[in-house]
Design an enzyme around this catalytic site. Structure first.
Site, PDB file in Angstrom:
ATOM      1  N   HIS A 187       0.848  -1.191   0.000  1.00 36.67           N
ATOM      2  CA  HIS A 187       0.000   0.000   0.000  1.00 36.67           C
ATOM      3  C   HIS A 187       0.885   1.244   0.000  1.00 36.67           C
ATOM      4  O   HIS A 187       1.758   1.376   0.860  1.00 36.67           O
ATOM      5  CB  HIS A 187      -0.877  -0.032   1.264  1.00 36.67           C
ATOM      6  CG  HIS A 187      -1.787   1.146   1.398  1.00 36.67           C
ATOM      7  ND1 HIS A 187      -1.732   2.000   2.481  1.00 36.67           N
ATOM      8  CD2 HIS A 187      -2.762   1.626   0.583  1.00 36.67           C
ATOM      9  CE1 HIS A 187      -2.646   2.943   2.340  1.00 36.67           C
ATOM     10  NE2 HIS A 187      -3.286   2.751   1.203  1.00 36.67           N
TER      11      HIS A 187
ATOM     12  N   HIS B  11      -7.555   9.405  -2.201  1.00 33.78           N
ATOM     13  CA  HIS B  11      -8.437   8.290  -2.524  1.00 33.78           C
ATOM     14  C   HIS B  11      -9.696   8.747  -3.267  1.00 33.78           C
ATOM     15  O   HIS B  11     -10.419   7.930  -3.806  1.00 33.78           O
ATOM     16  CB  HIS B  11      -8.846   7.536  -1.251  1.00 33.78           C
ATOM     17  CG  HIS B  11      -7.704   6.851  -0.574  1.00 33.78           C
ATOM     18  ND1 HIS B  11      -7.059   7.399   0.503  1.00 33.78           N
ATOM     19  CD2 HIS B  11      -7.068   5.677  -0.827  1.00 33.78           C
ATOM     20  CE1 HIS B  11      -6.091   6.583   0.904  1.00 33.78           C
ATOM     21  NE2 HIS B  11      -6.068   5.548   0.115  1.00 33.78           N
TER      22      HIS B  11
ATOM     23  N   ARG C 299     -13.657  14.546  23.026  1.00 36.02           N
ATOM     24  CA  ARG C 299     -13.749  14.593  24.481  1.00 36.02           C
ATOM     25  C   ARG C 299     -15.108  15.158  24.838  1.00 36.02           C
ATOM     26  O   ARG C 299     -15.320  16.374  24.775  1.00 36.02           O
ATOM     27  CB  ARG C 299     -12.626  15.502  25.017  1.00 36.02           C
ATOM     28  CG  ARG C 299     -12.705  15.771  26.525  1.00 36.02           C
ATOM     29  CD  ARG C 299     -12.364  14.543  27.331  1.00 36.02           C
ATOM     30  NE  ARG C 299     -12.470  14.711  28.785  1.00 36.02           N
ATOM     31  CZ  ARG C 299     -13.506  14.255  29.500  1.00 36.02           C
ATOM     32  NH1 ARG C 299     -14.531  13.678  28.930  1.00 36.02           N
ATOM     33  NH2 ARG C 299     -13.496  14.388  30.814  1.00 36.02           N
TER      34      ARG C 299
ATOM     35  N   CYS D 156      -6.636  18.059  25.267  1.00 36.70           N
ATOM     36  CA  CYS D 156      -7.271  17.746  26.537  1.00 36.70           C
ATOM     37  C   CYS D 156      -6.228  17.857  27.641  1.00 36.70           C
ATOM     38  O   CYS D 156      -5.077  17.438  27.459  1.00 36.70           O
ATOM     39  CB  CYS D 156      -7.840  16.329  26.502  1.00 36.70           C
ATOM     40  SG  CYS D 156      -8.570  15.853  28.073  1.00 36.70           S
TER      41      CYS D 156
ATOM     42  N   TYR E 126      -9.972  19.761  36.430  1.00 31.22           N
ATOM     43  CA  TYR E 126      -9.045  20.520  35.582  1.00 31.22           C
ATOM     44  C   TYR E 126      -8.194  21.505  36.380  1.00 31.22           C
ATOM     45  O   TYR E 126      -8.076  22.677  36.040  1.00 31.22           O
ATOM     46  CB  TYR E 126      -9.808  21.229  34.451  1.00 31.22           C
ATOM     47  CG  TYR E 126     -10.433  20.255  33.487  1.00 31.22           C
ATOM     48  CD1 TYR E 126      -9.641  19.345  32.806  1.00 31.22           C
ATOM     49  CD2 TYR E 126     -11.805  20.236  33.268  1.00 31.22           C
ATOM     50  CE1 TYR E 126     -10.208  18.426  31.922  1.00 31.22           C
ATOM     51  CE2 TYR E 126     -12.379  19.321  32.394  1.00 31.22           C
ATOM     52  CZ  TYR E 126     -11.574  18.424  31.728  1.00 31.22           C
ATOM     53  OH  TYR E 126     -12.125  17.525  30.866  1.00 31.22           O
TER      54      TYR E 126
END
Lengths: 579, 579
Positions: A136, A160, A238, A285, A424
Site C-alpha cells: 500500500h 483516494h 472529548r 485535553c 481541571y
C-alpha cells in the site's frame, strides 16, 4: 468453493503470484468445514518496491498523489493488461457467474492481522488485502481498516477521492474480492430510547475508544501526525455528557453582560452581523498522556495515551466583536468584568449543563483570536465537536473550548461550574482526595509545553532490512507560545539533536499568537545505530518562553492526572546491522 | 594599652561579662607586638535569648521594630543603668582621656569571622561586635558588614533609622568600641581619567561581585528574600558597558516611528505630558543560576549563583501612551510595525550603544504595563539602574529592560543589535560555538518558571540546638504568569510538600498580569527530621500555565548558559536530635 475472481496478472508478476488455500484453521469464525481459497497475491515487483521505498525516503507529502497513482498502477499491472472490472467485483458474482460466499461483519472483524489474514469491506464486498497491505503506497496505515470498512479511511485522505485513483483502487479490489457482506440481525443497532446516548453521531472506526458514554476517543498517532490540519473525522473527541441534538432552526445563542443587557442571536444573525474569521488552532485535553500518571499511581480520569490533541481550521465570528456589540467596554475593568462564561447545551440527567469560563482579557484582546466558531476545516462543525457553535479559545485547554454553546456571559466572577472549580486543576504530589483544597489552585487555562512520539519507522527488529530510523511526532505549547525547538535523543537523554520542524512551530517575531502544534521529524542515519541493539528514544520540546518538559513524571504526579508533560520516551529494539 | 571604654553592666549581667585579652595571635594584621584587649562582652541574658528565639519562631516581620527595640534594650541593659554615652564613643577618646588605638581599613577587613573576631566601623569608630553578633535581633545578617562599615546595612532596614533604635544602637556600640579608623593613603581611590569606568557609582558592600568592569553583582540571598520589594541599594546589577553619566538637564528621549515622525522629549516633558503609573515588577537576568550550567560544562558568561533577580516598584509613563502619542496606531499591523527598540546611552569604546527590542504587542497592549520609568521604589532611578529613564518591561528578561534609554523606535523589524541577535538565546545541548546558528532561535523575551533557595536555618549540624528547619527562597515566572505553587522536598525529590507563599504569587483570576516574584517559606517540624543526618532539599515551582521546573540541568545545557531553571537543591547536614 473456488476463488471467486479470475486474476489476470501481467506475465512478469506471475512467478510471484502465490495462490494459497486451505485456511480452515485460520478462518475459525467462518465456522464452516468448507475450504476457502483466498487470494494472497504477492504483487510486489522490484520496481514497485523501489518506488515504495523512495516514497518513504523522500517523505514528500506534496507529491503523494503522483506516487500513489504510479505505485497503484504498477501493483495493479495497469499498462495494457486487463484486470477484473468493477462490474465483476461489485455485482456480487464472478464473471463466471459463480455466486459469492457471504460473510458476516463478525467474520470480517475476525480478520485483522497478517496471521489471520487482513479483510476489509467496501460497500457490500469483502476483500482479502493481506498481501496488498504490504504494498500500500500509504504504508501500513491500511491495516487500521482491517476487519472493517475501508471507506472511513479513504475519506481521510483526499488522494483516494481522485477519480483516477478511485478507478485504480477498484481495479485492485477486483482482484482481491472474496465474497459478499451478509446483513445479519446482530448488525442492527439496538436503540434504547431512554438512553441519553441513543442519538450519538457515527464515529470513525480508527479511534481508540476511552469511553463510549460519553464518547471519548483519540486517533492513532500515525494517522494524527500525517496531516498538519487534522481531518474532522479524526479529531480527538472529548465529551463530558451526551451529544445534544441541536437543530439549526431552533438554535439561539444568548449573550449577556452581568449588570447589563442580554441578547439572543440565531446562527443566521451571528453569521450575518459579524465579520468572519478563520483561525488555525490546536486543541488539547488537559488529561493528554495521562497513562503516564496512571503508571506512577492510578488516578481518576481517561487513559489518554498521547493523542488527545488535534489541529483544525476554525471559522466563526470573534467573541470580542460579539462582546463589544453586547456592551462590554474595551476597558472592561470599569464594569468589574473579569471572566467570560460559556454554557453548553449538553446536559446531564439532572439537567445540569456543561460550562466553563476564560479570563476576559483573552476574550476581548484583539489578538486573542477567540471565536464563536460554526465551521471546522471548511465544513459545518460536526455534532461531536459542537454543532452548530462552539467556543474556540486558541492556546487554552480543550475544557474551556466549550461545545454546543448556548450562552455567553461576561461576568465579574469565574464560572462556578464543576469543571472550572472542582476539576481541571493541578496540585502537589502530596495532595490527594483526603486533603485537596480545590480553591487553592488556578483552573487550567493555557498549558505547558508538550510533545509526543507518534511513529518510529525503519531499522527495527523484525524488519527485513536495517536502515535509518525515522521518528515523527508533534509538539505544542499553550498561551500562544510557539514551539521553538524539539530535541531528540536515542541514548536515553545523554545526547540530543534538534529535530526538523516540518510544519507549525515558532515564527520569527511571534511570541504570543502561535496557536498551533508543530509536527516534527527526526532522522537517525544508519551509522549512528551501529553496534546498538536498542534505541532509547527521548523527545523534549521547548517553547518561545523557553519553557521545557521535565524528564520524568514522578515528581509531577497529581491527583487529577492532568498536564503530564514529561519527555516523550519509547524504547525500540533495533535490527542488527552487519558491520 | 587598655580597653578604651568603661563598660558598666547591670549587676545581673556581670557574671556573664567576660573580658578577654591577649589577642596578638588573632590580630595578625595589626602587625603590633602590643597586646590589645578587646571587649568581648557576653551580654545575652536568658530573657534576651528567649526573646531572640521567639523572634525566630514567630517569623513575624510586621512586629520587627518592637522586638528589635526590646531586644536591644535588654542587651544594652537599658532600664535605669547608665552605659557609655555616644559622646564617649564618637570622640575618639575614652572618658578617662586615653587616646584610642588607630586601625587601618585593612586591619578592620581582616576581622570578618567569629574566629578572627568580627569588627565593623561606624563613622570613624572601630567596633568589635563578635559577641553582639550572636544576639543581633536581625540574626546573623550583621555578619555581612564584618570587616567594613555598618552604615550601608542600616540603610537597608528602616528600623535602624528609627531615632529610638539609633539611640540604643549607639549605646551598644559605645560598649564595643575598640579604636579609631585611621585614614591611610591606600584608601584613596586612584582615578584613571582614561578609564571608561572611572565614574562608576558607589556600590553596596554586600554585593557578591561577578565583574567590576562592567559592574555585575548579585546581593546575598539572605538579604534578598528579606523584603518583597528589594531596596534600591541591593537590587542586582547587570551592566554590559560603563555606566553613563547623564545629567537631567541634558537628557532628551528620542521617540521615532519607522516610516513616520520622530520626536524629542525632555524628562520634564515626559513627566508633565503623560499620566504616571507605578508597577511592581521583578527583573531577572537570563543568566541567573548559570553556575549550575558551568558545573556541567563551562560556558561563557557571568557566574550568577541564583540572585541575579530583584523586585521593585517602578514609576514612569506607559510606553503605550508615548507610542500612541507619537503616531503608532492601536492596529499597528497596518503600518507593518512589529517591534519596539530601546537604544541605551551606554557606549562601548567604539561608540556602539546597548540596544534591544520587544514585540510591539507587549508595548501597545493596555495591560502590558511597559513603562518608561524614572523612579525606583519612590526615588529617582539610581545611576546603576538607568538614571534618568529606563525601560521596564514586566515579565520580560532583564536584557530588554534597557537602562539609560536614549531612543525608542517603533519598527517593522527586530533589533539587529548584538544582544538581541547574537546573545540571550538558548539552543539544544548539541549546539556549540562551532555549529551554532543564532538565527534559528528566538531572542529570549519572557522566561520560564524559576526558583531558588535563599536560606536554610535551624536544626543544622554545628548548631547548639536541633529544632525545626526553615527554608526560604523565591520563585518567579515570566510573561505575566503567576507563581501557582512551590513544592519542597527534603528527601531529594521523593516526597513533596507545598511551601507557604508569603507574598506575591498567583492571584485568583489573574493569568496574564502577575509581574512579581513570590517569596516562599517552608517549615519542616523537628519530628520529620528524626533519624535523618542530612536533608536533601529540593524546590520546584509551578506557574499559572502549569509550567514546571525540570529536575536537573544536564539535558538543558546550552552554550550561552541561559535560563538555568532546574530544581533548586541544597544538601544540609542535620544536627542529631536525641531520640
Amino acid at each position: 468453493m473456488l476463488r471467486h475472481a479470475v486474476v489476470r496478472f501481467p506475465a512478469a508478476f506471475k512467478r510471484i503470484n502465490v495462490i494459497r488455500g486451505g485456511c480452515v484453521a485460520q478462518c475459525s469464525p467462518c465456522r464452516s468445514l468448507e475450504i476457502h481459497r483466498h487470494s494472497h497475491a504477492r504483487v510486489m515487483t522490484s520496481a514497485a518496491a523501489a518506488l515504495s521505498s523512495s516514497f518513504q525516503d523522500k517523505r514528500d507529502t506534496g507529491n503523494t498523489r503522483a506516487v500513489v497513482l504510479l505505485a497503484l498502477s504498477l501493483i495493479a499491472g495497469v499498462g495494457g493488461i486487463r484486470t477484473a472490472s468493477p462490474a465483476q467485483t461489485e455485482a456480487g458474482a464472478t464473471d463466471a457467474g459463480v455466486k459469492e460466499i457471504e460473510y458476516t461483519k463478525a467474520d470480517v472483524q475476525a480478520h485483522k492481522t497478517i496471521e489471520t489474514g487482513v479483510w476489509v469491506t467496501y460497500k457490500d464486498g469483502v476483500y482479502d488485502i493481506t498481501k496488498f497491505a504490504e504494498n500500500h503506497p500509504g504504508g501500513n496505515k491500511i491495516l487500521m481498516a482491517a476487519g472493517g470498512a475501508v471507506e472511513p479511511y479513504w475519506n481521510l485522505y483526499a488522494v483516494h477521492k481522485d477519480p483516477e485513483v478511485q478507478e485504480t483502487i477498484k481495479e485492485i479490489l477486483g482482484e482481491l474480492r472474496i465474497g459478499t457482506l451478509k446483513h445479519s440481525p446482530e448488525d442492527e443497532k439496538e436503540v434504547d430510547l431512554d438512553d441519553p446516548y441513543a442519538h450519538e453521531p457515527e464515529r470513525h472506526p480508527a479511534f481508540k475508544i476511552n469511553t463510549l458514554k460519553p464518547f471519548n476517543a483519540e486517533p492513532p498517532g500515525a494517522l494524527l501526525v500525517d496531516s498538519f490540519v487534522t481531518p474532522n473525522a479524526l479529531f480527538f473527541k472529548r465529551n463530558h455528557l451526551p451529544v445534544p441534538d441541536v437543530k439549526e432552526e431552533d438554535y439561539l445563542l444568548e449573550v449577556a453582560v452581568e449588570g447589563g443587557k442580554s441578547f439572543k442571536l440565531s446562527l443566521e444573525d451571528l453569521k450575518r452581523d459579524f465579520p468572519h474569521h478563520t483561525v488555525t488552532a490546536t486543541m488539547q485535553c488537559a488529561g493528554n498522556r495521562r497513562t503516564l500518571i496512571h503508571e506512577v499511581k492510578h488516578v481518576k480520569g481517561l487513559s489518554w495515551t498521547g493523542f488527545a490533541i488535534s489541529n483544525a481550521e476554525w471559522t466563526g465570528v470573534k467573541l470580542r466583536d460579539v462582546l463589544l456589540w453586547a456592551g462590554v467596554p474595551e476597558e472592561y475593568e470599569r464594569l468589574g468584568l473579569a471572566h467570560v462564561h460559556f454554557i453548553g447545551l449538553d446536559k446531564d440527567i439532572s439537567n445540569q449543563t456543561y460550562e466553563a469560563s476564560i479570563p476576559i482579557n483573552k476574550a476581548v484582546d484583539p489578538r486573542g483570536d477567540v471565536l464563536l466558531a460554526f465551521a471546522m476545516n471548511g465544513e459545518p462543525i460536526p455534532r461531536d465537536h459542537g454543532y452548530p457553535v462552539r467556543a474556540v479559545v486558541p492556546g487554552i485547554v480543550g475544557a474551556r473550548n466549550v461545545k454546543w454553546v448556548g450562552k455567553v456571559v461576561a461576568s465579574k466572577s469565574e464560572s462556578q461550574g464543576f469543571w472550572q472549580q472542582r476539576d481541571y486543576k493541578n496540585f502537589s504530589p502530596s495532595t490527594d482526595w483526603d486533603n485537596v483544597d480545590f480553591d487553592s489552585a488556578p483552573a487550567i487555562q493555557d498549558m505547558p509545553i508538550q510533545s509526543a512520539i507518534a511513529t518510529v519507522e525503519g531499522g527495527l527488529e523484525g524488519e527485513e532490512e536495517g536502515g535509518p530510523l525515522t521518528i515523527k511526532g508533534y509538539a505544542y505549547s499553550g498561551g500562544g507560545r510557539g514551539v521553538a525547538r524539539v530535541d531528540v535523543s536515542i541514548d536515553g537523554g545523554k545526547t540530543w539533536e534538534p529535530a526538523t520542524i516540518k510544519e507549525g512551530g515558532w515564527k520569527h517575531g511571534d511570541y504570543s499568537r502561535s496557536w498551533t502544534w508543530a509536527l516534527w521529524e527526526h532522522f537517525v542515519p544508519e551509522e549512528k545505530l551501529e553496534g546498538l541493539t536498542e534505541a532509547d528514544i527521548c523527545v523534549k520540546a521547548t517553547d518561545t518562553s523557553y519553557n521545557v518538559q521535565p524528564e520524568s513524571i514522578e515528581a509531577y504526579w497529581n491527583l487529577r492526572g492532568v498536564l503530564a508533560n514529561c519527555w516523550a520516551r519509547q524504547k525500540v529494539a533495533l535490527r542488527k546491522v552487519a558491520a
